[in-house]
Design an enzyme around this catalytic site. Structure first.
Site, PDB file in Angstrom:
ATOM      1  NE  ARG A 107      -4.137  -1.745   0.357  1.00  9.95           N
ATOM      2  CZ  ARG A 107      -4.162  -3.018  -0.035  1.00  9.95           C
ATOM      3  NH1 ARG A 107      -3.121  -3.548  -0.642  1.00  9.95           N
ATOM      4  NH2 ARG A 107      -5.237  -3.764   0.157  1.00  9.95           N
TER       5      ARG A 107
ATOM      6  CB  SER B 115      -8.472  -1.360   4.041  1.00  8.81           C
ATOM      7  OG  SER B 115      -8.802  -2.617   3.535  1.00  8.81           O
TER       8      SER B 115
ATOM      9  CD  GLU C  62      -4.475   2.562   1.959  1.00  9.31           C
ATOM     10  OE1 GLU C  62      -3.679   3.062   1.158  1.00  9.31           O
ATOM     11  OE2 GLU C  62      -5.685   2.456   1.725  1.00  9.31           O
TER      12      GLU C  62
END
Ligand code: EPU
Length: 336
Positions: free
Chosen positions: A160, A235, A331
């Site tokens: 990520r 997420s 994130e």
């Protein structure tokens, strides 16, 4: 190319947060973008709006990247080389590839967002990361207005993560992404447990790209909320990577803690599991909360503000730190 005033960004972000852009412009070509950059550099970019949490009105000029088009650069016996413009919808691109029997990104079906932003966070799901198919990324340097190429190595991809979230953050606008995909002998990735189960339930032994894409779509639909129905950004946190020592300490108390090996000394644990253990799964506070089926996803049931969702995220971080001694990293890009 006209600048509009006081535009609601609700439909431009998958969280469905209703903030206002004082000025807003949609661009559909690199040329338009270059012309714009000659007169305005203080801009706020929005593309698929699938990885951001807006917590306030945007004072800068909001530039919506709407550059479309897919081109086949070349082909050989085994591979096809494509360049896809930034404003193409990611999932539609995946389906187009599956339909043409181009392999490599079928596990990334149904991920919200546009092609131009897929390299920024190196989207990944079900054992595949987009970095494994990207050959280069083309981007406009905001200061000079020049087009620059980033090779796969230049992008410094990680979990990520990429150079676009770090060293060159805010300095470039990604205009297109090039991919290398397979035409035959596809390297199918079915090792992820849920995919195996899904294929087995349909008695599929030799899956095609479409079978895998369909399986991923079914799995995602079963646990992730559709942003068209419930606002969300996938997420909200990264899965934390902790030392084995810390992991074994937690495992003593929670023998069922799931984990993924990362290196000899480190282990990744699912943030969703930690958040569920802390009692947040399915919790609703007014118009926002934690998704009922996947605790890693924060949701907007209608009219939540970005600030409320951010505060919930901070509360979760605090509790997870107290309970497990683990710092959860957000994130999603929080715009505050
Ligand atoms: N789990 C729980 N409770 C929850 C959620 C998960 O106990 O509420 C447990 C599951 O039972 C499982 C483990 O955690 O044992 C992993 O869950 P899952 O397979 O749903 O994946 P994840 O680690 O929570 C990651 C990605 C997702 C991606 C899936 C599948 C991150 C931050 N998230 O989630 O990506 O779809 O794996 O590959 O790495 C996204 O980035 O937006 C995203 C959705």
């Amino acid at each position: 190319m006209t600048i509009q005033e006081n535009i609601s960004l609700k439909k431009y972000n998958t969280f469905g947060i209703d903030v206002t852009a004082k000025r807003f412009i949609s661009v559909d070509s690199v040329y338009q973008l270059q012309q714009l950059l000659k007169v305005e550099k203080n801009i706020f970019l929005i593309s698929g709006g699938s990885n951001m949490l807006l917590t306030k009105d945007i004072e800068k000029l909001v530039v919506h990247i709407n550059i479309k088009g897919i081109s086949i650069d070349s082909e050989d016996e085994n591979n096809v080389y494509l360049t896809v413009n930034a404003g193409e919808n990611w999932h539609e691109f995946v389906l187009w590839c599956v339909g043409n029997n181009y392999g490599g990104i079928e596990n990334l079906s149904l991920i919200p967002g546009n092609v131009g932003t897929c390299p920024i966070q190196n989207i990944g799901a079900y054992g595949v990361e987009v970095k494994d198919t990207i050959t280069k990324v083309e981007a406009l340097e905001i200061n000079s207005g020049k087009l620059v190429e980033f090779s796969n190595d230049d992008c410094k991809f990680g979990y990520r993560n990429s150079i676009f979230k770090n060293e060159v953050k805010g300095k470039y606008i990604i205009t297109s992404v090039s991919f290398q995909l397979t035409k035959n002998n596809h390297l199918l990735n079915t090792s992820y447990g849920a995919i195996e189960t899904e294929l087995a339930s349909k008695e599929i032994k030799k899956p095609t790209l479409k079978d895998i894409s369909d399986a991923v779509i079914a799995i995602r639909k079963s646990k992730l909320p559709d942003p068209k129905e419930i606002g969300n950004s996938g997420s909200f946190f990264k899965n934390p990577i902790i030392s084995k020592k810390q992991f074994f300490g937690i495992q003593k108390e929670y023998p069922k803690i799931p984990s993924y090996a990362v290196s000899d000394s480190e282990i990744k644990v699912p943030a969703g599991w930690l958040i569920e253990q802390a009692g947040f799964k399915g919790k609703r506070f007014g118009d926002y909360g934690v998704h009922t089926k996947q605790a890693l996803v924060l949701v907007n049931y209608g009219n939540a503000s970005g600030k409320e969702i951010h505060q919930l995220a901070q509360k979760i971080q605090e509790i997870i730190l107290q309970k497990f001694g683990i710092t959860l990293e957000i994130e999603v890009n929080v715009i505050s």
